[in-house]
Design an enzyme around this catalytic site. Sequence first.
Site, PDB file in Angstrom:
ATOM      1  N   ASP A 176       2.145  -5.659  -2.440  1.00 56.05           N
ATOM      2  CA  ASP A 176       0.986  -5.949  -3.283  1.00 56.05           C
ATOM      3  C   ASP A 176       0.238  -7.151  -2.718  1.00 56.05           C
ATOM      4  O   ASP A 176       0.481  -7.590  -1.601  1.00 56.05           O
ATOM      5  CB  ASP A 176       1.448  -6.211  -4.714  1.00 56.05           C
ATOM      6  CG  ASP A 176       2.436  -7.384  -4.787  1.00 56.05           C
ATOM      7  OD1 ASP A 176       2.808  -7.922  -3.721  1.00 56.05           O
ATOM      8  OD2 ASP A 176       2.833  -7.771  -5.900  1.00 56.05           O
ATOM      9  N   HIS A 197       7.080   0.876   0.722  1.00 52.47           N
ATOM     10  CA  HIS A 197       6.180   0.637  -0.411  1.00 52.47           C
ATOM     11  C   HIS A 197       5.329  -0.582  -0.061  1.00 52.47           C
ATOM     12  O   HIS A 197       5.629  -1.719  -0.439  1.00 52.47           O
ATOM     13  CB  HIS A 197       6.992   0.393  -1.674  1.00 52.47           C
ATOM     14  CG  HIS A 197       6.153   0.238  -2.902  1.00 52.47           C
ATOM     15  ND1 HIS A 197       5.716   1.311  -3.657  1.00 52.47           N
ATOM     16  CD2 HIS A 197       5.658  -0.864  -3.520  1.00 52.47           C
ATOM     17  CE1 HIS A 197       5.000   0.877  -4.666  1.00 52.47           C
ATOM     18  NE2 HIS A 197       4.948  -0.436  -4.611  1.00 52.47           N
ATOM     19  N   GLU A 245      10.746  -1.141  -0.803  1.00 54.26           N
ATOM     20  CA  GLU A 245       9.672  -2.124  -0.721  1.00 54.26           C
ATOM     21  C   GLU A 245      10.074  -3.217   0.267  1.00 54.26           C
ATOM     22  O   GLU A 245      11.247  -3.353   0.625  1.00 54.26           O
ATOM     23  CB  GLU A 245       9.359  -2.738  -2.079  1.00 54.26           C
ATOM     24  CG  GLU A 245       8.088  -3.590  -2.053  1.00 54.26           C
ATOM     25  CD  GLU A 245       7.550  -3.916  -3.434  1.00 54.26           C
ATOM     26  OE1 GLU A 245       6.365  -4.258  -3.526  1.00 54.26           O
ATOM     27  OE2 GLU A 245       8.313  -3.820  -4.411  1.00 54.26           O
ATOM     28  N   ASP A 263      13.810   7.356   2.421  1.00 57.96           N
ATOM     29  CA  ASP A 263      12.592   6.697   2.903  1.00 57.96           C
ATOM     30  C   ASP A 263      11.402   7.196   2.089  1.00 57.96           C
ATOM     31  O   ASP A 263      10.647   8.059   2.523  1.00 57.96           O
ATOM     32  CB  ASP A 263      12.427   6.994   4.388  1.00 57.96           C
ATOM     33  CG  ASP A 263      11.259   6.243   5.009  1.00 57.96           C
ATOM     34  OD1 ASP A 263      10.735   5.310   4.371  1.00 57.96           O
ATOM     35  OD2 ASP A 263      10.864   6.598   6.136  1.00 57.96           O
TER      36      ASP A 263
END
Length: 565
Positions: free
Chosen positions: A153, A452, A505, A496
């Site tokens: 993020d 991620h 992540e 994965d």
Amino acid sequence: MVHTSLYLLTACVAVNVVHAVFLVRPFLNGRIPTTFGLPRHNFWPYIPIIPPVKDNKTYYGLPKHNFWPWIPVVPPEDDLTPVTPPGPTPPWPDPEGGYNYGEAMYKSILFYEAQRSGYLPDNNRITWRGNSATDDRGMFGEDLTGGWYDAGDYVKFGFPMAGATTMLLWGFLEFKEAYEGTGLLEDMYDCVKWPLDYFQKAHPTKYEFYAQVGDPYVDHSFWGRPEDMDMYRPSYRLTPERPGSDVIGETAAALAAGFVAFKPKDPVYAAELLRHAEELFDFADRYRGKYSDSIPIVEEFYTSSGYRDELTWAAAWLYRATGLRKYLVAAERNYDRGSWAQSWDEKTAGATVLLYKLTKQRRYRLEIEDIMRDWLPGGSVDYTPKGLAFRMRWGSLRYSANMATVALAAANLGVKPDLYRKWAQDQIHYMLGEGGRSYVIGFGFNPPTRPHHASSSCDPSPWPCTWSDFSKSEPNTHTLYGALVGGPDIYDNFVDDRADYIHNEVTTDYNAGFQSAVAGLKLLEMKKQAAEGKATISLSTPTLAEIRSVEKHSQPLVRLIRTSK
């Protein structure tokens, strides 16, 4: 896709939707939208809200609160499937046996460069990254550009960022010869300077500190490039009335460690780091409290369990930096025995090793042995069938990587060196491939390719990047070299899957202990080679022109090799 009707029970309105629905869960570090088929019924345990979509910002019009349990987001669709050449994958000489530690160190540094926020330097080596979040500001207009994005993020969470910085600096100072021997010394100085510069910006006055930039709920509703962000990014300030001894103390530790690292290289810069470190420690110690009580929005992401360990850790680093006894007194006054694991939230294990290094007191040596006893086979920490010390399912590798750094640093002090070094090597080798695969992106056998991580999943601009890039089955467009993923479950299972934020992540705190431990193993390898009279190989890092040449022509990148006895 599912044709269904959503019934908004509170308003008794039926809305026809012809989409699969993505649910963005803001809790449990909620950076993961989960796709599921909508059942054909007319009752909903979670109230669906489908906000309007405009320029890929899917949070417009939502009220500012933090109690939505699930927020469905319907992403726009596109059929654009551009093909881009692979990024650089510099070849490294094959090690005589085992794993190439220098390559892992180099690529880990590249991961931190991929996480940079703000105005990127002219020598930026991550060619798919550009300037971003250049309007980050404090409450009174202070410049808060820079620092690292936390994970997949774009929030700048100060607590894990500071924790990662201190761990990197600790490994740098403990195993500096490994960075020198691999030609990565200047790269590492450049790596840690990036967050250190940001922490100084975040401390505009003596009793004021900005602990976070970005609303995590708004941020986690966006899947795209950081360069394309245009949402409002609030900053969160700590003051004597709203204290945060944990994050402020950890930042003081990072700055004090930075002083020790930079003093021989740039004394003027180092002195400024020390000034901030001392002022922040005074702030953290004088006005006590948990930052997650002062900044409630962080509770679902990086809530704090306490702050005495950070005060101990910071004081110990300041004692190492200054030699002033008042800091040793403060460290010992705040010290509590017992450690669950070294992590962004827990510093007792590292502080115990550092206090033993500084004082040579037997009680700290005994406490190190007690802490490590839990982690060795037969202790309280579980093990996977293939040998990973498994403390927790969420980001399982980070804890064993951090404790590998603790073990190697303790071994350097003569605390059960053979046992601790072998244990640390076993844990790191599991991550590099002994667990059946590599858990480091762009390294070794069968590494993850779908982390991620939003920015690496995006196709190059001007192609759009939306939630469809999150849900695509193909590997991420760009290889996020060097990033350590969360890791397997307790049975060594790993999929994965970009949607699996628990296991797949990446974060800046995952890599910090890992990179430091790899550097420790590299130093041991170098010493063994020197004792055997073998040449050591020093590798210079590739230039920006070389990297861009690789991306342009997809040719192997030739590294400069220097051989010395």
